[in-house]
Design a protein around this motif. Structure first.
Motif, PDB file in Angstrom:
ATOM      1  N   ALA A 230       0.506  -1.693  -0.193  1.00 42.05           N
ATOM      2  CA  ALA A 230      -0.213  -0.182   0.175  1.00 42.05           C
ATOM      3  C   ALA A 230       0.816   0.907   0.337  1.00 42.05           C
ATOM      4  N   ALA A 231       0.207   2.224  -0.967  1.00 39.09           N
ATOM      5  CA  ALA A 231       0.985   3.893  -0.437  1.00 39.09           C
ATOM      6  C   ALA A 231       1.078   4.241   0.732  1.00 39.09           C
ATOM      7  N   GLY A 232       2.240   3.932   1.886  1.00 36.42           N
ATOM      8  CA  GLY A 232       2.107   5.210   2.967  1.00 36.42           C
ATOM      9  C   GLY A 232       2.864   3.986   3.662  1.00 36.42           C
ATOM     10  N   TRP A 233       3.298   4.888   4.740  1.00 35.72           N
ATOM     11  CA  TRP A 233       4.864   4.575   5.132  1.00 35.72           C
ATOM     12  C   TRP A 233       4.271   2.899   6.764  1.00 35.72           C
ATOM     13  N   MET A 234       4.557   2.021   6.714  1.00 35.46           N
ATOM     14  CA  MET A 234       5.022   0.850   7.564  1.00 35.46           C
ATOM     15  C   MET A 234       6.036   0.843   8.217  1.00 35.46           C
ATOM     16  N   ASP A 235       5.829   1.002   9.397  1.00 42.03           N
ATOM     17  CA  ASP A 235       6.674   1.226  11.020  1.00 42.03           C
ATOM     18  C   ASP A 235       7.196  -0.422  10.260  1.00 42.03           C
ATOM     19  N   LEU A 236       8.785  -0.641  11.257  1.00 43.72           N
ATOM     20  CA  LEU A 236       9.828  -0.951  10.803  1.00 43.72           C
ATOM     21  C   LEU A 236       9.439  -3.281  10.800  1.00 43.72           C
ATOM     22  N   SER A 237       8.327  -2.702  11.498  1.00 43.46           N
ATOM     23  CA  SER A 237       8.208  -4.505  11.883  1.00 43.46           C
ATOM     24  C   SER A 237       6.767  -4.635  11.006  1.00 43.46           C
ATOM     25  N   GLY A 238       6.270  -3.782   9.817  1.00 44.66           N
ATOM     26  CA  GLY A 238       5.162  -4.269   9.042  1.00 44.66           C
ATOM     27  C   GLY A 238       4.275  -4.942   9.507  1.00 44.66           C
ATOM     28  N   SER A 239       4.274  -3.556  11.085  1.00 43.18           N
ATOM     29  CA  SER A 239       2.741  -4.426  11.929  1.00 43.18           C
ATOM     30  C   SER A 239       1.443  -2.898  11.277  1.00 43.18           C
ATOM     31  N   THR A 240       2.329  -1.653  11.227  1.00 42.97           N
ATOM     32  CA  THR A 240       1.712  -0.258  11.563  1.00 42.97           C
ATOM     33  C   THR A 240       1.128   0.600  10.446  1.00 42.97           C
ATOM     34  N   VAL A 241       0.387   0.871   9.864  1.00 44.28           N
ATOM     35  CA  VAL A 241       0.752   1.882   9.141  1.00 44.28           C
ATOM     36  C   VAL A 241       1.126   3.252   9.424  1.00 44.28           C
ATOM     37  N   LEU A 242       1.608   4.130   9.677  1.00 42.16           N
ATOM     38  CA  LEU A 242       2.412   5.009   9.753  1.00 42.16           C
ATOM     39  C   LEU A 242       1.126   6.209   9.426  1.00 42.16           C
ATOM     40  N   PHE A 243       1.020   5.872   8.127  1.00 37.93           N
ATOM     41  CA  PHE A 243       0.599   6.907   7.720  1.00 37.93           C
ATOM     42  C   PHE A 243       0.708   7.048   5.892  1.00 37.93           C
ATOM     43  N   SER A 244      -0.580   7.543   5.592  1.00 42.13           N
ATOM     44  CA  SER A 244      -0.951   7.219   3.803  1.00 42.13           C
ATOM     45  C   SER A 244      -1.275   8.428   3.329  1.00 42.13           C
ATOM     46  N   PRO A 245      -0.734   8.959   2.376  1.00 42.31           N
ATOM     47  CA  PRO A 245      -1.489   9.718   1.905  1.00 42.31           C
ATOM     48  C   PRO A 245      -2.683  10.086   1.062  1.00 42.31           C
ATOM     49  N   HIS A 246      -3.028   8.536   0.509  1.00 40.01           N
ATOM     50  CA  HIS A 246      -4.360   8.439  -0.164  1.00 40.01           C
ATOM     51  C   HIS A 246      -5.288   8.267   0.187  1.00 40.01           C
ATOM     52  N   LEU A 247      -4.898   7.436   1.948  1.00 41.50           N
ATOM     53  CA  LEU A 247      -5.814   6.223   2.143  1.00 41.50           C
ATOM     54  C   LEU A 247      -5.632   7.662   3.939  1.00 41.50           C
ATOM     55  N   ALA A 248      -6.712   6.513   4.416  1.00 42.20           N
ATOM     56  CA  ALA A 248      -6.929   7.702   5.902  1.00 42.20           C
ATOM     57  C   ALA A 248      -6.575   6.767   7.060  1.00 42.20           C
ATOM     58  N   TRP A 249      -5.381   5.500   6.792  1.00 43.67           N
ATOM     59  CA  TRP A 249      -4.809   5.087   7.611  1.00 43.67           C
ATOM     60  C   TRP A 249      -3.794   6.245   8.556  1.00 43.67           C
ATOM     61  N   ARG A 250      -4.170   6.486  10.052  1.00 48.36           N
ATOM     62  CA  ARG A 250      -2.878   6.708  10.412  1.00 48.36           C
ATOM     63  C   ARG A 250      -2.737   6.245  11.836  1.00 48.36           C
ATOM     64  N   ASN A 251      -1.506   5.821  11.453  1.00 50.18           N
ATOM     65  CA  ASN A 251      -1.425   4.827  13.561  1.00 50.18           C
ATOM     66  C   ASN A 251      -1.804   3.836  13.488  1.00 50.18           C
ATOM     67  N   GLU A 252      -2.183   2.842  12.218  1.00 54.66           N
ATOM     68  CA  GLU A 252      -3.257   2.100  11.700  1.00 54.66           C
ATOM     69  C   GLU A 252      -2.746   0.729  11.962  1.00 54.66           C
ATOM     70  N   PRO A 253      -3.405   0.001  13.285  1.00 53.53           N
ATOM     71  CA  PRO A 253      -2.613  -1.121  13.030  1.00 53.53           C
ATOM     72  C   PRO A 253      -3.277  -2.354  11.850  1.00 53.53           C
ATOM     73  N   LEU A 254      -2.713  -2.080  10.842  1.00 51.20           N
ATOM     74  CA  LEU A 254      -3.226  -3.282  10.255  1.00 51.20           C
ATOM     75  C   LEU A 254      -3.356  -4.325   9.722  1.00 51.20           C
ATOM     76  N   ARG A 255      -1.623  -5.218  10.289  1.00 54.91           N
ATOM     77  CA  ARG A 255      -1.804  -6.328  10.211  1.00 54.91           C
ATOM     78  C   ARG A 255      -2.526  -6.855  10.850  1.00 54.91           C
ATOM     79  N   ALA A 256      -2.508  -6.533  12.552  1.00 49.01           N
ATOM     80  CA  ALA A 256      -3.304  -6.842  13.545  1.00 49.01           C
ATOM     81  C   ALA A 256      -4.737  -7.499  12.750  1.00 49.01           C
ATOM     82  N   ASN A 257      -5.241  -6.195  12.818  1.00 51.80           N
ATOM     83  CA  ASN A 257      -7.118  -6.180  11.997  1.00 51.80           C
ATOM     84  C   ASN A 257      -7.264  -7.324  11.126  1.00 51.80           C
TER      85      ASN A 257
END
Lengths: 326, 326
Positions: free
Chosen positions: A72-99
């Motif tokens: 996804a277009a966005g910044w993943m934290d180094l562990s790959g669990s959280t989207v820190l920020f995504s310019p085109h989507l509404a993810w902000r510190n989103e725990p996408l992997r766990a979800n």
């Protein structure tokens, strides 16, 4: 290295863009066996997750799936669990992997889309065998990634490779990142569209073909339209593509100064322009490479996997990662 | 890692600059036990080799030396055997290592001076423990180097880290590398001197203190003189140092976009200005960091080892390399 990495079954790769979600079943050689596309369901994180879940379920019905990777277009934290920020989507510190892992009841790999595309090009595409590979994906902006010694170089916090936001023109064009003069404001599909619109608004006679293509609706001019016109021979569109190519080459020369890669791979929609873009880029690169004449110059080649690179890379990264984690 | 790397005896490190050759006996903890300095004997490669040989012989007389490392401003090929190009010395594809090993009858390690300094800061100085370290050395120009996962990242051909030659201002100041607008034309001791001379030539009343310091000889104004004046409170010199600091911060923000390091270490003569330089740099960095607010910002710290960093790093690299090669 590649042959040792990917010997276990099929993987699903999902590439989430601002407008489209592309999902595919990818084998260990990077072949896409089956593919589906959806519109991105708005910016709501829950709706995007639901779309991912549906796609995984559909694709899993007919194939035995070993692993699932999401780019996804966005910044993943180094562990790959959280989207820190995504310019085109509404993810902000989103725990996408766990979800997703909760919803899917299986492990999921998260990757930045440019990282996924670079990984695919290194494994199966134009960058195979390179020990120092720099990839740029030219679309709305510039996606960037590095594969070094067989692994993605992601930086200390997972946000390396944002080459498009290196400032190349202080006080230059405003960028969505909040700065001015970022490289992607000069070397991207958006930059090409903006330059063409500006030319058309100036009512220049040389913009005639471009205006004709959009029925004189200047706001409808996009980089893709200019690319098509250029490929069909419009000299003004070719000039504009060449200008963008020069900025591309200048920025790649900067990256060569810093990183000294063995090869550059250039992908993304703007690459449809082919050598109309890449030849001016190569000339500007050769002209601006520091130490030219005393060092080898890294070749600039076009990506081989096209718009599927992100999907293929996400799938393959999930396969590699699953091996490591198991 | 450091404790495992350097457990074997003493090493000689020699740092070859355009004007000075500094040599020292360095122990496994990075301490300099004995030191000698010479003028660089002109640009003749044979004369420089002879000076190196003399220094090694003198320093070996009183110490049992395990290995010898040479740091020099120049591009070493990846194998460390050949100086591809050196801006301030006359080496052009010079097989320096073989020459020295023949003359000294012992193994010699060759390193770029910025690489050597970065290695020293990572092992013993301000960058200890960092897994993603970017170092810049501000002197005549900008020396750059990266230590990643405990090793120098030197690129495909050994010439990575030329951050100073990333173009930050298209069509800007002419650079010795043959381009215009290189970062080091804005953020270096030379840039500081040039700006001050320009101000003095414009006969500005604010340049009064600077002119007084050189007896009105504008050509005698250097970055070092402006730094001293700034430290002694001259407001104009402080402004000029601050301007250079802003360019420094902008360029570091660019490097953070690309490389996402955990820390920046800033060394070199210009660092004598301390926070007069580094505070404006930190402000400009914070203002220009792409994604600020959504990512950690790497600290910008001053180098700890001063002008001995190159010598210490060359010595230590030779010790590490000798272990690997034996």
């Amino acid at each position: 290295m590649p042959s040792r990495l990917g010997r276990r079954g099929l993987a699903i790769g999902i590439d989430i863009g601002g407008t489209k979600v592309a999902a595919g079943v990818v084998d260990a050689d990077g072949r896409v066996l089956h593919e589906q596309r959806r519109q991105t369901p708005g910016r709501d994180p829950r709706a995007v997750e639901q779309t991912i879940v549906e796609l995984v379920k559909e694709l899993s019905a007919d194939f035995r799936i070993w692993s699932v990777g999401i780019g996804a277009a966005g910044w993943m934290d180094l562990s790959g669990s959280t989207v820190l920020f995504s310019p085109h989507l509404a993810w902000r510190n989103e725990p996408l992997r766990a979800n997703l892992e909760r919803l899917l009841r299986r492990r999921v790999l998260l990757a930045n889309d440019a990282d996924a595309a670079a990984w695919a090009e290194w494994r199966f595409g134009a960058g195979r065998g390179q020990s120092r590979l720099v990839c740029v994906t030219l679309g709305t902006g510039i996606g960037g990634a590095m594969v070094m010694d067989g692994r993605l170089e992601r930086g200390q916090y997972g946000v390396a490779g944002e080459f498009g936001h290196m400032i190349i023109m202080p006080n230059g064009q405003r960028c969505e990142c909040g700065n001015r003069g970022c490289w992607e404001q000069y070397a991207s599909g958006n930059a090409l569209g903006r330059e063409a619109r500006e030319l058309a608004r100036a009512d220049s006679p040389v913009a005639q073909e471009i205006l004709k293509a959009v029925g004189a609706d200047v706001d409808a001019i996009t980089g893709a339209i200019v690319t098509d016109l250029g490929l069909n021979g419009d000299p003004t569109s070719r000039e504009l593509i060449g200008d963008v190519g020069e900025w591309l080459g200048l920025g790649l020369a900067n990256l060569a100064a810093a990183l000294d890669p063995g090869q550059f791979v250039v992908g993304g929609g703007l690459c449809e322009a082919g050598d109309l873009l890449l030849e001016p880029a190569r000339r500007a690169f050769a002209r601006n490479l520091t130490g030219r004449g005393f060092r080898p110059a890294a070749p600039i080649v076009r990506a081989a996997l096209g718009p599927r690179a992100g999907m293929i890379g996400a799938a393959d990264l999930s396969r590699v990662s699953a091996r490591v984690r198991d």
